[in-house]
Design an enzyme around this catalytic site. Structure first.
Site, PDB file in Angstrom:
ATOM      1  N   TYR A  69     -39.488  25.848 100.973  1.00 28.26           N
ATOM      2  CA  TYR A  69     -39.215  26.510  99.697  1.00 28.26           C
ATOM      3  C   TYR A  69     -40.082  27.758  99.507  1.00 28.26           C
ATOM      4  O   TYR A  69     -39.704  28.690  98.806  1.00 28.26           O
ATOM      5  CB  TYR A  69     -39.497  25.556  98.526  1.00 28.26           C
ATOM      6  N   LYS A  95     -39.191  14.593 110.106  1.00 27.20           N
ATOM      7  CA  LYS A  95     -38.263  14.826 111.226  1.00 27.20           C
ATOM      8  C   LYS A  95     -39.119  15.106 112.459  1.00 27.20           C
ATOM      9  O   LYS A  95     -38.987  16.140 113.128  1.00 27.20           O
ATOM     10  CB  LYS A  95     -37.315  15.989 110.880  1.00 27.20           C
ATOM     11  N   ASP A 105     -32.998  11.537 108.531  1.00 24.68           N
ATOM     12  CA  ASP A 105     -31.576  11.167 108.609  1.00 24.68           C
ATOM     13  C   ASP A 105     -31.415   9.666 108.418  1.00 24.68           C
ATOM     14  O   ASP A 105     -30.544   9.188 107.676  1.00 24.68           O
ATOM     15  CB  ASP A 105     -30.937  11.656 109.928  1.00 24.68           C
ATOM     16  N   ASP A 164     -36.133  16.910  97.833  1.00 26.47           N
ATOM     17  CA  ASP A 164     -35.078  17.411  96.947  1.00 26.47           C
ATOM     18  C   ASP A 164     -33.796  16.629  97.204  1.00 26.47           C
ATOM     19  O   ASP A 164     -33.139  16.149  96.283  1.00 26.47           O
ATOM     20  CB  ASP A 164     -34.859  18.908  97.215  1.00 26.47           C
ATOM     21  N   ASP A 189     -32.054  13.142  94.886  1.00 27.65           N
ATOM     22  CA  ASP A 189     -30.709  13.110  94.278  1.00 27.65           C
ATOM     23  C   ASP A 189     -29.959  11.851  94.719  1.00 27.65           C
ATOM     24  O   ASP A 189     -29.270  11.215  93.923  1.00 27.65           O
ATOM     25  CB  ASP A 189     -29.887  14.353  94.672  1.00 27.65           C
TER      26      ASP A 189
HETATM   27  C1  IPM Z   1     -34.844  20.041  91.666  1.00 28.31           C
HETATM   28  C2  IPM Z   1     -33.874  21.182  91.687  1.00 28.31           C
HETATM   29  C3  IPM Z   1     -34.620  22.461  92.036  1.00 28.31           C
HETATM   30  C4  IPM Z   1     -35.206  22.288  93.424  1.00 28.31           C
HETATM   31  C5  IPM Z   1     -33.785  23.751  91.949  1.00 28.31           C
HETATM   32  C6  IPM Z   1     -33.135  23.912  90.600  1.00 28.31           C
HETATM   33  C7  IPM Z   1     -34.589  24.966  92.305  1.00 28.31           C
HETATM   34  O1  IPM Z   1     -32.829  20.921  92.567  1.00 28.31           O
HETATM   35  O2  IPM Z   1     -35.805  20.087  90.878  1.00 28.31           O
HETATM   36  O3  IPM Z   1     -34.637  19.086  92.421  1.00 28.31           O
HETATM   37  O4  IPM Z   1     -34.527  22.504  94.424  1.00 28.31           O
HETATM   38  O5  IPM Z   1     -36.393  21.904  93.502  1.00 28.31           O
HETATM   39 MG    MG Z   2     -32.841  18.946  93.359  1.00 26.88          MG
END
Ligand code: IPM
Ligand code: MG
Length: 357
Positions: free
Chosen positions: A140, A191, A223, A247, A251
């Site tokens: 990032y 990884k 993975d 990240d 999710d």
């Molecule tokens: C998160 C989001 C952010 C990230 C974006 C909005 C920059 O997806 O906080 O997980 O990738 O960190």
């Molecule tokens: Mg995110």
């Protein structure tokens, strides 16, 4: 007196933050919480008002605050402006400026919501994972980065995945400390079969582990971790990983619980100052309709009470109030069963306040 900065942001941000604000005001009026509260602009709204996603004025307020509550940033309106002005840049900028390197993303299944998960209830019942994501390093932020034109005239995009030993060590310590207060297990995700940066990551995690003989460390390739999260998620206690893998995996972990609208997060620096935000985004498709789920933001306020304000008892009261409204059957549209009545954002916030009183 401790200072809280509220950054409502874009999309559904202002609506969900308004409900967390009701909870905060209730804690101040009826439960003895003493804090000063200020508001600022971050993201697309800041671009519109000040010409920058992270204005100097916001950064100054953020530096003075003990804790920040953030709604969400971004939306289609700002997707096509130049990269440096994108709302997400504001979010990344504040994470970097305050060195909020430790991102805690708990994925906990509320028993009453087991049916809302896309996985079978017997796979997710009792799920309680803590994802510890490194938040200020890795690909990032790594340099060099950019889009260049090769001699052939073809363009090439490039980013750099980079971690220094000290960065790995401090996020490792966060994970091991967290595991000590939980089930005593850390799974480090990397990884290392392909990337040198992961090879070093693994080596440093092993080294940190020696200081925590009471915690069990295991390693997993990313993975496989993605697969294991949907195959048998309850095998995990604390998962520690880098910025990009974290990240993605957070999710996935969020969806195991039935709704991404239910998950809070904390981003902490070395002094325990932090920014608290729901892990979902700004959901521009439902913004302004009063249907968004405010519970992740309210639970983010709960995490703030615990981690930055040292108000553990109040944090537990907020969590209990949220659990009780869910048990009472209140559901916003994202977690409501088909053909049942969903409550509005404000009704949900009011119910949490009522449960607190
Ligand atoms: C998160 C989001 C952010 C990230 C974006 C909005 C920059 O997806 O906080 O997980 O990738 O960190
Ligand atoms: Mg995110």
């Amino acid at each position: 007196m401790k200072k809280i900065l509220i950054l409502p942001g874009d999309g559904i941000g202002p609506e969900i933050v308004a409900e967390a604000r009701k909870v905060l005001d209730c804690l101040r009026e009826n439960h003895g919480l003493q804090v000063e509260v200020e508001e600022g602009l971050l993201g697309g709204c800041a671009v519109d008002a000040e010409g920058a996603p992270l204005p100097e004025s916001t950064l100054a307020l953020a530096r003075q605050a003990d804790a920040i509550l953030l709604g969400a940033v971004g939306g289609p309106k700002w997707d096509t402006i130049e990269r440096a002005l994108r709302p997400e840049r504001g979010l990344l900028g504040i994470r970097a400026a305050l060195e909020l390197y430790a991102n805690l993303r708990p994925a906990v299944l509320f028993p009453a919501l087991a049916g809302a998960s896309t996985l079978r209830p017997e796979v997710v019942a009792g799920l309680d994972i803590m994802i510890v994501r490194e938040l200020t390093g890795g690909i990032y932020f790594g340099e060099p980065r950019g889009i260049r034109t090769l001699d052939s005239g073809e363009r090439q995009g490039f980013n750099t995945e980079v971690y220094s030993e000290s960065e790995i060590e401090r996020i490792g310590r966060t994970a091991f400390e967290a595991a000590r207060k939980r089930d005593g297990r850390v799974c480090s995700v990397d990884k290392a079969n392909v990337l040198e940066v992961s090879e070093l990551w693994r080596e440093v995690m092993e080294r940190v582990a020696r200081d925590y003989p009471d915690v069990a460390l295991s390693h997993m390739y990313v993975d496989n971790a993605a697969m294991q999260l949907v195959r048998d998620p309850r095998q995990f206690d604390v998962v520690v990983t880098g910025n990009l893998f974290g990240d993605i995996l957070s999710d996935t972990a969020a969806m195991l619980t039935g709704s991404i609208g239910m998950l809070p997060s904390a981003s902490l620096n070395a002094e325990g100052r932090g920014m608290y935000e729901p892990i979902h985004g700004s959901a521009p498709d439902i913004a302004g309709q009063g249907v968004a789920n405010p519970l992740a933001t309210i639970m983010s306020l709960g995490m703030m009470l615990r981690y930055s304000l040292n108000e553990v008892a109040l944090a537990e009261q907020v969590q209990k109030a949220v659990e009780s409204v869910v048990e009472q059957g209140l559901r916003t549209a994202d977690i409501a069963a088909p053909d049942t009545r969903a409550v509005s954002t404000a009704e949900m916030g009011d119910a949490v306040v009522a449960a607190l009183n």
